[in-house]
Each structure stands twice: as C-alpha cells, then as structure tokens.
Enzyme design. Structure first.
Site, PDB file in Angstrom:
ATOM      1  N   TYR A 158       0.839  -1.212   0.000  1.00  0.00           N
ATOM      2  CA  TYR A 158       0.000   0.000   0.000  1.00  0.00           C
ATOM      3  C   TYR A 158       0.875   1.264   0.000  1.00  0.00           C
ATOM      4  O   TYR A 158       0.656   2.196  -0.782  1.00  0.00           O
ATOM      5  CB  TYR A 158      -0.902  -0.037   1.230  1.00  0.00           C
ATOM      6  CG  TYR A 158      -1.934   1.063   1.309  1.00  0.00           C
ATOM      7  CD1 TYR A 158      -3.086   1.031   0.524  1.00  0.00           C
ATOM      8  CD2 TYR A 158      -1.775   2.125   2.190  1.00  0.00           C
ATOM      9  CE1 TYR A 158      -4.044   2.041   0.612  1.00  0.00           C
ATOM     10  CE2 TYR A 158      -2.726   3.134   2.286  1.00  0.00           C
ATOM     11  CZ  TYR A 158      -3.860   3.094   1.495  1.00  0.00           C
ATOM     12  OH  TYR A 158      -4.801   4.085   1.591  1.00  0.00           O
ATOM     13  N   LYS A 162       1.049   4.173  -2.895  1.00  0.00           N
ATOM     14  CA  LYS A 162       0.692   5.573  -2.648  1.00  0.00           C
ATOM     15  C   LYS A 162       1.893   6.500  -2.852  1.00  0.00           C
ATOM     16  O   LYS A 162       1.739   7.645  -3.295  1.00  0.00           O
ATOM     17  CB  LYS A 162       0.105   5.734  -1.243  1.00  0.00           C
ATOM     18  CG  LYS A 162      -1.217   4.975  -1.038  1.00  0.00           C
ATOM     19  CD  LYS A 162      -2.312   5.443  -1.986  1.00  0.00           C
ATOM     20  CE  LYS A 162      -3.669   4.838  -1.653  1.00  0.00           C
ATOM     21  NZ  LYS A 162      -4.748   5.312  -2.541  1.00  0.00           N
TER      22      LYS A 162
END
Ligand code: NAD
Length: 251
Positions: A158, A162
């Site tokens: 993740y 990002k």
C-alpha cells in the site's frame, strides 16, 4: 469579498465512487454544480451514489470500470466523454489494502494493490489526458495517503502504491501544466470508512494517540480538499500533496 466555488457545466469522473471517500467526493462536486460520472468496479456499486447526485439536481450516470484494466478504463472514459460531451475533472480515488508483513506477503497481494492503486491511476490519467489537453483545461486529483509519505509496517504494498502515486502526480503535473491541466494529490490520514472499520480496536487506538486533533477524519474532510483542488481557487497550484490528517504528519 466572498469567494464561491461554481462547477456548473463541468463534468467530473470519480473512480471507486460507490461508497466511502469516493461517494463523498462525488456528492461534494455535485453540490458545487458539477455533473458526475460515477464509476466503480461493479455497475451495482454505483447505483446509490448516482441516485444521490441526481437528487441534488445534477446529471449523473453509473459505469462499471475496473481501473486496473487498461483497455476497459480507456473504453469507459471514451464513453463518458461522448455521453457527457466533456471531462473536466478526474478523481483517482479507487483503492484497496491487502495488509501483511513483507515476510508473509504473497505476490498476489503485492500485485493486486499496485495494479489498482497505482496502475489504475495511470490508466485513467492516460485516458483523460488527451481529452483535457485538447480542451486546454482540466483537473486531476489523486487520492494518495500519508502512508505513502511515512511508510507503515504491514503495508509495504500500500505504501509503495501511494508513494508511487505521488510520483505520478508530480510527473503528470509537469507534463500537463502548459496545457492548462493541474494535477495534485490529497493524502488523507485515518478516515472513518469501510476500509478502516475492519482494523482492530488496539490499532485504531494507537492511531488516535498519534493525531494531534484527537479524532479520526471523515470522508467529508477529504472531499473538501478535493473540491478546492478541482476549483478555480487552486488555479496556481499543481504537483502538490495536500495532507488531510488532523496534524498526524507534519513535514
Ligand atoms: P472504500 O473501501 O470504502 O472504497 C473504495 C472504493 O474503491 C470502493 O467503492 C471499491 O468498490 C472501489 N474499488 C476497489 N477496487 C476497484 C477497482 N479495481 N476499480 C474500481 N474501483 C475499485 O475505501 P475508502 O476508505 O473510501 O478509500 C478511498 C481511497 O482513499 C482509497 O484510494 C484509499 O487508499 C484512500 N485512503 C483512505 C484512507 C482511510 O483512512 N479510509 C486513508 C488514506 C487514503
């Protein structure tokens, strides 16, 4: 002098708009006057948001769009452009988590998160950029995360997606600036949605202790920042990351 935001006559495409932060963004842009193309991975996920946007008196239509599919994203964006006549705003909001420590993370968990969170934003940006460049105006907002700025144990996939999204934001901002297209990111902290509801209570409490404002954020908090970045008030702002986190991360 009072400043107002009026998006009347503009069309916004919001990905992952069926619930949570995406739905809140779609409604906020609609309240400001925009027509909304509500997209989500399945057609039925879009129904609620489409109904709410229409109740605000704006044009809305739902589209099944798996952002991780390059060809499908392009086909849907082209359909939206034909049906709405223009695309002024793209909000790359669709995202997932598949949290676990690197030692336990399998290839599928890594690939799925990168494919949806990062490649998905590339696919949609690629599809709208030609349209917006031709119009010589446009706004793209990428929903990143503070985890992309600071990292987090158990979220390597993740965090990488990002952080990559922030790199994509800055690069596309540089490429598109001369054509009147602004590209920015919003990095939310801990926002109360179905994505964070599943976290154990002790993890939530630990997060809360790190937030100076001593409360979790709401989807509306993120939507307000997106509205600013989609409006004329942010005309001279591009390639930036706006952090919305109650003060959790300060650089
Ligand atoms: P959510 O799970 O409630 O909503 C995500 C939406 O994305 C859902 O409607 C889902 O169907 C859709 N989606 C999933 N895979 C998709 C795909 N392949 N194609 C299209 N749509 C897809 O999550 P949320 O909390 O509303 O998160 C929205 C965005 O905000 C995400 O990018 C997330 O990473 C980011 N974010 C959330 C938080 C938070 O605390 N909730 C914090 C920082 C960033």
């Amino acid at each position: 002098m009072a400043y107002t935001i009026d998006l009347t006559g503009r069309t916004a495409v919001v990905t992952g708009a069926g619930r949570g932060i995406g739905q809140s963004i779609a409604l906020m842009l609609a309240e400001a006057g925009a027509d909304i193309a509500v997209t989500d991975v399945k057609d039925e996920f879009t129904v609620e948001t489409v109904g709410k946007v229409k109740a605000l008196g704006r044009k809305a239509a739902g589209y099944a769009m798996d952002v991780s599919d390059f060809a499908a994203s392009h086909a849907v964006i082209d359909t939206i452009n034909a049906e709405f006549g223009r695309i002024d705003i793209l909000v790359n909001n669709a995202g997932i988590t598949k949290d676990t420590l690197i030692m336990r993370m399998n290839e599928e968990d890594w690939d799925a998160v990168l494919r949806i969170n990062l490649k998905g934003a590339f696919n949609c940006t690629h599809a709208v950029s030609r349209i917006m460049m031709k119009q010589r105006t446009g706004r793209i907002v990428n929903i990143a995360s503070i985890i992309g700025l600071i990292g987090n144990a158990g979220q390597a996939n993740y965090a990488a997606s990002k952080a990559g999204l922030i790199g994509l934001t800055k690069s596309s901002a540089k490429e598109l600036a001369s054509r009147g297209v602004n590209v920015n990111a919003v990095a939310p902290g801990f926002i109360q949605t179905k994505m964070t509801d599943v976290l154990p209570e002790d993890v939530k409490q630990a997060m809360l202790n790190l937030i100076p404002q001593k409360q979790f954020g709401q989807p509306l908090d993120v939507a307000r920042a997106v509205l600013f970045l989609c409006s004329d008030l942010s005309a001279y702002t591009t390639g930036q990351v706006v952090v919305v986190d109650g003060g959790m991360v300060m650089s």
